[in-house]
Scaffold this motif. Structure first.
Motif, short mmCIF file in Angstrom:
data_model
loop_
_atom_site.label_atom_id
_atom_site.label_comp_id
_atom_site.label_asym_id
_atom_site.label_seq_id
_atom_site.Cartn_x
_atom_site.Cartn_y
_atom_site.Cartn_z
N GLY A 168 26.44 41.94 25.04
CA GLY A 168 26.90 40.90 25.96
C GLY A 168 28.24 41.26 26.58
O GLY A 168 28.48 41.01 27.77
N GLY A 169 29.12 41.89 25.78
CA GLY A 169 30.41 42.33 26.30
C GLY A 169 30.27 43.41 27.34
O GLY A 169 30.97 43.42 28.37
N ILE A 170 29.34 44.35 27.09
CA ILE A 170 29.10 45.44 28.06
C ILE A 170 28.59 44.86 29.38
O ILE A 170 29.02 45.24 30.46
N ALA A 171 27.65 43.92 29.26
CA ALA A 171 27.13 43.27 30.47
C ALA A 171 28.22 42.46 31.16
O ALA A 171 28.24 42.35 32.39
N GLY A 172 29.14 41.90 30.35
CA GLY A 172 30.22 41.11 30.92
C GLY A 172 31.19 41.92 31.76
O GLY A 172 31.87 41.37 32.63
N ILE A 173 31.23 43.24 31.52
CA ILE A 173 32.10 44.10 32.34
C ILE A 173 31.68 44.03 33.79
O ILE A 173 32.52 44.07 34.70
N SER A 174 30.37 43.94 34.02
CA SER A 174 29.89 43.86 35.40
C SER A 174 30.39 42.58 36.07
O SER A 174 30.60 42.54 37.29
N LEU A 175 30.58 41.51 35.27
CA LEU A 175 31.13 40.28 35.82
C LEU A 175 32.59 40.48 36.23
O LEU A 175 33.04 39.93 37.25
N LEU A 176 33.32 41.27 35.45
CA LEU A 176 34.71 41.56 35.79
C LEU A 176 34.78 42.34 37.11
O LEU A 176 35.60 42.05 37.98
N VAL A 177 33.90 43.32 37.24
CA VAL A 177 33.83 44.11 38.48
C VAL A 177 33.47 43.19 39.64
O VAL A 177 34.02 43.31 40.75
N ALA A 178 32.55 42.26 39.38
CA ALA A 178 32.15 41.31 40.42
C ALA A 178 33.34 40.45 40.85
O ALA A 178 33.48 40.10 42.03
N GLY A 179 34.21 40.11 39.89
CA GLY A 179 35.39 39.33 40.21
C GLY A 179 36.32 40.05 41.16
O GLY A 179 36.89 39.45 42.08
N VAL A 180 36.48 41.35 40.95
CA VAL A 180 37.30 42.16 41.86
C VAL A 180 36.69 42.13 43.25
O VAL A 180 37.40 42.05 44.27
N GLY A 181 35.35 42.19 43.29
CA GLY A 181 34.66 42.13 44.58
C GLY A 181 34.90 40.80 45.28
O GLY A 181 35.13 40.76 46.50
N VAL A 182 34.87 39.71 44.53
CA VAL A 182 35.13 38.39 45.10
C VAL A 182 36.55 38.34 45.68
O VAL A 182 36.78 37.85 46.80
N MET A 183 37.50 38.87 44.93
CA MET A 183 38.89 38.85 45.38
C MET A 183 39.07 39.66 46.67
O MET A 183 39.73 39.22 47.62
N ASN A 184 38.45 40.83 46.72
CA ASN A 184 38.57 41.68 47.91
C ASN A 184 37.98 41.00 49.15
O ASN A 184 38.59 41.01 50.23
N ILE A 185 36.79 40.42 48.97
CA ILE A 185 36.14 39.75 50.10
C ILE A 185 36.96 38.55 50.56
O ILE A 185 37.09 38.28 51.76
N MET A 186 37.53 37.82 49.63
CA MET A 186 38.34 36.66 49.99
C MET A 186 39.62 37.09 50.71
O MET A 186 40.10 36.39 51.62
N LEU A 187 40.20 38.22 50.28
CA LEU A 187 41.38 38.74 50.99
C LEU A 187 41.02 39.12 52.42
O LEU A 187 41.79 38.86 53.36
N VAL A 188 39.84 39.71 52.59
CA VAL A 188 39.37 40.05 53.94
C VAL A 188 39.18 38.78 54.75
O VAL A 188 39.54 38.72 55.94
N SER A 189 38.62 37.75 54.09
CA SER A 189 38.39 36.48 54.77
C SER A 189 39.71 35.84 55.23
O SER A 189 39.80 35.30 56.33
#
Length: 404
Positions: free
Chosen positions: A283-304
Motif C-alpha cells: 500500500g505504501g509503494i502504491a501510495g508513492i504514485s499518489l505523491l507523484v500525482a500531487g506534484v502533478g496537481v501542483m504544477n498544473i495549478m501553477l500553470v492555471s
C-alpha cells in the motif's frame, strides 16, 4: 463557497484534456492502493480459511525419547484426563511407511497413520458409512481400518468392473486392504473432503488409511510414541494449553531441547502479521504514485494561475479579497483530486474483484482501503493546491492587470 465550486467545475470542464491528465495520477494511485490492499487481504482470508480447515485449535507435541527419559502413552492420557477442562481431544500420531494393496492393486500415494478414536473429531470429519475406530480397537490391537473416500473407490473395483462412487461407500466396508502383507478389515469410510473432481486423485485429502495407534506402533517397531495431537476446548485458551503441555514435558524430560510444542493458532497469528506487514508495504509503494500525482496537481495549478493572472487582477481590482481568491484555487484543486479519487475507487473496485476471481480468491475492495485512498487524494488536493492558491492570492492587482 458555492460560487467557487461552480467556477472550479467550469474551469475543469473548459480544459478537459489538461484536467484528465491532472487526474490521471490520482486515478492510478487510488486504484493501485485499492487493488493491492484488496488482493493481499483476499489472500489473507484464503490462508486463514486454509489454516482453519487444518484446525486452529490444534496443538502438536513432538519429543525425543532418550535412554534415561521417555513418556509412555498412558502418561499422556493421564495428563489429558486431568486437564479435560482445557483439552477437548487427544490422539497419538504414528506415521508408518508401508505398502498398501487391495487385491493386486498397489496404492503408492496412500498415507497411512495410527491414531486414536478422537482423531476423527480432531480433523472435524464425519463417517459416511460404517463406524469410527474405537477404544476397544486400541486395547485389542485389532487389524481394522478407517479409509478415505478415494481409497473406498479403489477397493470398490471387482475385476475390471467399477461399481460406482455411491456404491463404493457401502461396498468398501467389510473389504480388506493389505498393509505390508497384513490384512486389515475396513470398518468405516470417511465422507469425501475433496470438492473438485479434478483434485480427487492420488495423494488427495481422501487418499488415506487410519489404523489403531497400537497396531501402528507395532508395525513401525517403535518402543514409544513421539508425536501427539491435542485440541483445546476454547481457542482463547490455546496459550494456557501450550504452557501446561510444556510444563508436563519439562517435568518428565528435564530439558527443553528434547521436545517441541506447536500451536496452530500461533502459526496463524505469525502468518497474519507477515501478510499485514506486506499489505502495508505494498500500500505504501502504491501510495508513492499518489505523491507523484500531487506534484502533478501542483504544477498544473501553477500553470492555471499563470494563465489566469489577468482574471485574478480584475477580480482583485473589483474588490475580491485574498481569502476568496485563495479559496477558489484550493477548491479547484480539491475538486480535481476528488473526482480523480472517485474514478480511481471505481476502477480499483472492479479490477480487484476481477483479479481476485482470476486468482481463485475472494478479493472485494475493503472499506479501509477505499476511505484511506480517497482521504489521501483529497488531502493531496488540499496540500498541493495550497501553494498555487497562495501565489494567486498574493498577486498585486496592478501587476496582474498588466499581464497579457
Amino acid at each position: 463557497m458555492l460560487q467557487s465550486f461552480k467556477m472550479a467545475l467550469k474551469s475543469i470542464w473548459g480544459n478537459k484534456m489538461r484536467s484528465f491528465l491532472t487526474m490521471l495520477g490520482i486515478i492510478i494511485g487510488v486504484a493501485s492502493v485499492i487493488i493491492l490492499v484488496s488482493i493481499v487481504n483476499g489472500y489473507m482470508s484464503y490462508m486463514v480459511e486454509s489454516f482453519s480447515s487444518m484446525g486452529v485449535n490444534q496443538i502438536t507435541v513432538q519429543y525425543k525419547a532418550v535412554a534415561s527419559r521417555s513418556i509412555d502413552v498412558n502418561e499422556f492420557y493421564e495428563f489429558y484426563e486431568e486437564h479435560s477442562d482445557l483439552y477437548e481431544n487427544m490422539s497419538p500420531n504414528v506415521s508408518v511407511s508401508v505398502t498398501v494393496k487391495h487385491d493386486s492393486d498397489t496404492m503408492d500415494s496412500t498415507s497411512v497413520g495410527g491414531y486414536s478414536e478422537d482423531y476423527l473429531a480432531i480433523k472435524d470429519y464425519e463417517i459416511e458409512y460404517g463406524r469410527n475406530l474405537q477404544y476397544s480397537d486400541m486395547e485389542a490391537r485389532r487389524k481394522v481400518a478407517v479409509i478415505g473416500a478415494y481409497v473406498a473407490e479403489d477397493v470398490s473395483v471387482i475385476g475390471d468392473v467399477e461399481i460406482g462412487e455411491n456404491a463404493s461407500i457401502w461396498y468398501a466396508v467389510g473389504e480388506t486392504v493389505k498393509l505390508n502383507g497384513d490384512s486389515y478389515t475396513i470398518v468405516g469410510v470417511v465422507e469425501r473432503q475433496t470438492e473438485s473432481s479434478s483434485e480427487f486423485d492420488d495423494g488427495c485429502m481422501d487418499d488415506f488409511v487410519w489404523i489403531p495407534y497400537s497396531r501402528a506402533v507395532k508395525m513401525a517397531r517403535n518402543a514409544v510414541i513421539n508425536n501427539y495431537i491435542f485440541t483445546s476446548r476454547d481457542i482463547n485458551d490455546t496459550e494456557t494449553c501450550t504452557t501446561e503441555l510444556k510444563n508436563f514435558l519439562y517435568e518428565k524430560m528435564k530439558s527443553e531441547n528434547l521436545y517441541t510444542v506447536t500451536a496452530m493458532s500461533s502459526l496463524l497469528d505469525s502468518l497474519n502479521e507477515q501478510i499485514a506487514m506486506m499489505s502495508m508495504m505494498l500500500g505504501g509503494i502504491a501510495g508513492i504514485s499518489l505523491l507523484v500525482a500531487g506534484v502533478g496537481v501542483m504544477n498544473i495549478m501553477l500553470v492555471s494561475v499563470t494563465e489566469r493572472t489577468r482574471e485574478i487582477g480584475i477580480r482583485k481590482a473589483l474588490g475580491a479579497k485574498k481569502s476568496v481568491i485563495m479559496l477558489q484555487f484550493v477548491i479547484e484543486a480539491l475538486v480535481t483530486s476528488s473526482i480523480g479519487g472517485i474514478i480511481g475507487i471505481m476502477i480499483g473496485a472492479l479490477a480487484s474483484t476481477g483479479i481476485g476471481a482470476l486468482m481463485g480468491i475472494d478479493a472485494p475492495p475493503t472499506m479501509t482501503a477505499v476511505v484511506i485512498s480517497f482521504s489521501v487524494s483529497v488531502a493531496i488536493g488540499l496540500i498541493f493546491g495550497y501553494m498555487p492558491a497562495s501565489r494567486a492570492a498574493k498577486l498585486n492587482p496592478i501587476d496582474a492587470l498588466r499581464t497579457d
